[in-house]
Write an enzyme that holds these catalytic residues in place. Sequence first.
Site, PDB file in Angstrom:
ATOM      1  N   SER A 143       0.852  -1.183   0.000  1.00 45.34           N
ATOM      2  CA  SER A 143       0.000   0.000   0.000  1.00 45.34           C
ATOM      3  C   SER A 143       0.888   1.232   0.000  1.00 45.34           C
ATOM      4  O   SER A 143       2.034   1.167   0.459  1.00 45.34           O
ATOM      5  CB  SER A 143      -0.884   0.006   1.253  1.00 45.34           C
ATOM      6  OG  SER A 143      -1.525   1.250   1.434  1.00 45.34           O
ATOM      7  N   TYR A 156      -2.462  -1.205  10.249  1.00 45.28           N
ATOM      8  CA  TYR A 156      -2.504  -1.534   8.825  1.00 45.28           C
ATOM      9  C   TYR A 156      -1.198  -1.122   8.153  1.00 45.28           C
ATOM     10  O   TYR A 156      -0.589  -1.896   7.410  1.00 45.28           O
ATOM     11  CB  TYR A 156      -3.687  -0.814   8.178  1.00 45.28           C
ATOM     12  CG  TYR A 156      -3.785  -0.976   6.680  1.00 45.28           C
ATOM     13  CD1 TYR A 156      -4.394  -2.104   6.131  1.00 45.28           C
ATOM     14  CD2 TYR A 156      -3.300  -0.003   5.813  1.00 45.28           C
ATOM     15  CE1 TYR A 156      -4.503  -2.261   4.757  1.00 45.28           C
ATOM     16  CE2 TYR A 156      -3.401  -0.151   4.443  1.00 45.28           C
ATOM     17  CZ  TYR A 156      -4.007  -1.280   3.918  1.00 45.28           C
ATOM     18  OH  TYR A 156      -4.105  -1.431   2.558  1.00 45.28           O
TER      19      TYR A 156
END
Length: 276
Positions: A143, A156
């Site tokens: 990401s 995350y």
Amino acid sequence: MYDFKGKVAVITGGASGIGFALADRLAGLGCHIALADVEAAALSEAAERLRRPGTEVLPVPTDVAAERDVLGLADAVFNRFGHVHLLFNNAGVALIKSLAETEINDWKWLLGVNLWGVIHGISAFLPRMEQQGQEARIINTASIGGLAAVPEIGAYGASKHAVAAITETLQKELAHTGSNVKTALLCPSYVNTRIGASERNRPERYKTRPSTATPRNPHPGPAAGGGGFEAGDVADWVIEGIHADRFYIFPPGPQLRGVEKRFRNILRAAASRPEP
């Protein structure tokens, strides 16, 4: 140009979002698809949508956080197809909480899927992919939030930073040994998927106090460059990245501003360090 026709692609998290979009694009290019997902009903439906003449689709219910499931996935795929050319370690979950609010069960759940899912995938597939002697690729989904710190998605982000580090290291090791396997790092920013509803798949043993849950769709925001894409956009970048033999697969536009700022700050700090 990479010839996808007849290749075998394994995609975790394949029943929806980026995973399904990848499967759909690859099936359209002539790949055979092994689709893995923790949601059995959604997986079965996705597999039916993917089937077309000349394309075999193998759905395998898989919890990537469980080593035995991923080993079982590898057995099923190699038993069915005999080889794997493309492995997408893509399954992921997300959570918006400050680090002060993040509970141990949150960490166990996120790291189990986002980090251990990738580790299990590499461990189960890489040795066999090397032994088969054919050119192959492992594409890990990280990401933009795995390259720059973003408030409210610390757990995350930590999982995705780890995926980036593992993939960068793997690239160097595979190049050093002259392996027939290459790797790539996919770093989307905000994508319109159901990742904001990840709680639907949280195991009971990792449940947390309801009062701390934040059922919002995670958005990287200005710290990571912001933006928003459809899952099909991401699939298109991946296909183009494979054709171009790219290691880093990024979104277009200003999505990397947060990453650029991070590295500028690092270089500025390094340049201003006192002489020994």
